[in-house]
Design an enzyme around this catalytic site. Structure first.
Site, PDB file in Angstrom:
ATOM      1  CG  ASP A 125      -9.759   1.710 -22.016  1.00  0.00           C
ATOM      2  OD1 ASP A 125     -10.714   2.415 -21.646  1.00  0.00           O
ATOM      3  OD2 ASP A 125      -8.581   1.969 -21.741  1.00  0.00           O
ATOM      4  CB  SER A 134      -5.257   7.698 -21.573  1.00  0.00           C
ATOM      5  OG  SER A 134      -4.834   6.697 -20.700  1.00  0.00           O
ATOM      6  CG  HIS A 162      -9.112   4.891 -19.096  1.00  0.00           C
ATOM      7  ND1 HIS A 162      -8.451   4.062 -19.975  1.00  0.00           N
ATOM      8  CD2 HIS A 162      -8.224   5.868 -18.775  1.00  0.00           C
ATOM      9  CE1 HIS A 162      -7.221   4.516 -20.162  1.00  0.00           C
ATOM     10  NE2 HIS A 162      -7.059   5.618 -19.449  1.00  0.00           N
TER      11      HIS A 162
END
Length: 390
Positions: free
Chosen positions: A154, A236, A124
């Site tokens: 992911d 992230s 993402h």
């Protein structure tokens, strides 16, 4: 929208351009990916106990060696050179090559081979990027090539010129961590470079439903590490570290709800390792391929159920919505509206259980027994699984 198996999943990834969070939001509120729009997120580590790393580049060393388990400051100091920010650029004008910054995250330098450095981050973080760039701890900017991604876990792998990279992170063993152990995240949330957050491991094997196609229904059950170390926008793709500096997880998301505090998630490094290896080798994750589009039986309307003519005691299963031509399912003569109720003798209640069996328990080339109902009659076929195609 029906659920997709691995072939259709790959095609779907290319169609979608979602900027929403990774995890299924219906579980506990707003669970979002920790990617920043304007703030860089970075970090990384190394580990004691790994003195010899076999690389084609003989000068590469782990970022931390012979470090005491309680020396968090030493671990943080050693981690900085294996940490990068991941910058994503997109174009809002289809008639121009101009791009603009569209978000930032973090990445972990985990390997160096043939003067190329490989970096793991989240899917993402890089999704929808027209151009990618990483920023080293020295401030040096490097153009990054996207090697491949996996939206189901992911994860993404980037490649950069490795001539200026002399340290890499040490990947630990997430199976050996325990609840209550120290967890450390290092990054640049909201642009505050070098931010360190510390907490504990709350659970090493939490399972959270994932809504890949954002239709409000779970497509996958993700295994994650839960921690109360702060995971903020910009974190992230960075590392969750043990006290000795080993990477035990790749930070991915948090619960963003006003009344919730200290619940963040990371992808266990042992789950990530085979995915990274497959992306490195094939540019994607190779998974067993059956060749159907499917939908959980409990998502079918009452009218639809009446058309399937199922026995009254059949309340779980998956409905075949379409069969890919020349696929293993087509060769076994499965048809639209077949209702699969068991795989290899194990009852299947929904699409998540179907995929868990296919992806976790089967290998490419293996046979799989499929029990299903067609027009109310129970049948059985044996399918030889293939590899997922582009």
């Amino acid at each position: 929208m029906g659920y997709y198996d691995e072939t259709d999943m790959t095609r779907y990834e290319k169609r979608k351009g979602s900027k929403k969070g990774y995890f299924f939001t219906g579980l506990v509120g707003a669970v979002i990916g920790a990617v920043a729009v304007t703030a860089a997120g970075v970090y990384m580590p190394g580990d004691e106990g790994v003195q010899n790393i076999q690389q084609s580049e003989g000068t590469v060393v782990p970022v931390v060696q012979n470090m005491k388990a309680t020396d968090i400051a030493g671990m943080v100091e050693g981690a900085k050179d294996a940490v990068v920010s991941v910058m994503k650029y997109q174009s809002n004008d289809p008639f121009s090559n101009r791009t603009q910054a569209a978000g930032t995250g973090s990445g972990v330098i985990y390997k160096k081979v043939n003067n190329k450095a490989l970096i793991v981050t989240n899917n993402h973080v890089v999704e929808g990027a027209k151009q990618l760039e990483v920023v080293l701890s020295t401030g040096k900017k490097l153009e990054a090539k996207l090697v491949g991604t996996d939206s189901w876990l992911d994860l993404a792998v980037l490649e950069v010129d490795g001539s200026e990279i002399t340290k890499i992170a040490t990947l630990g063993d997430s199976d050996k961590i325990r609840a209550g152990e120290t967890a450390v995240a290092i990054g640049s949330p909201l642009g505050f470079a070098g931010t360190v957050t510390e907490g504990i491991i709350s659970s090493k094997d939490r399972e959270i439903p994932v809504d890949i196609n954002e239709d409000g229904n779970p497509d996958w059950q993700a295994q994650v590490i839960q921690t109360d170390a702060s995971i903020n926008p910009g974190n992230s793709g960075g590392a969750l570290l043990s006290a000795n500096g080993a990477v035990i997880g790749i930070n991915s998301s948090k619960i963003a709800q006003q009344e919730v505090e200290g619940i963040g998630f990371a992808i266990p490094v042992n789950v990530a390792k085979p995915v990274l290896e497959s992306i490195e080798k094939y540019g994607k994750v190779q998974r067993p391929f059956m060749g159907i589009q499917l939908r959980s039986l409990d998502e079918i309307s009452s009218y639809g159920l009446s058309q399937l003519n199922l026995p009254k005691d059949i309340t779980g299963g998956v409905v075949v919505m379409a069969v890919t031509p020349d696929s293993p399912a087509a060769k076994a003569e499965l048809k639209d509206l077949d209702v699969i109720v068991a795989l290899d003798g194990q009852a299947i209640s929904n699409a998540v259980q179907f995929r868990k069996h296919l992806y976790d328990k089967k290998k490419i080339g293996e046979s799989m027994k499929v029990e299903f109902y067609r027009a109310g009659q129970k049948q059985e076929k044996t399918i030889t699984l293939d590899v997922n195609a582009e």
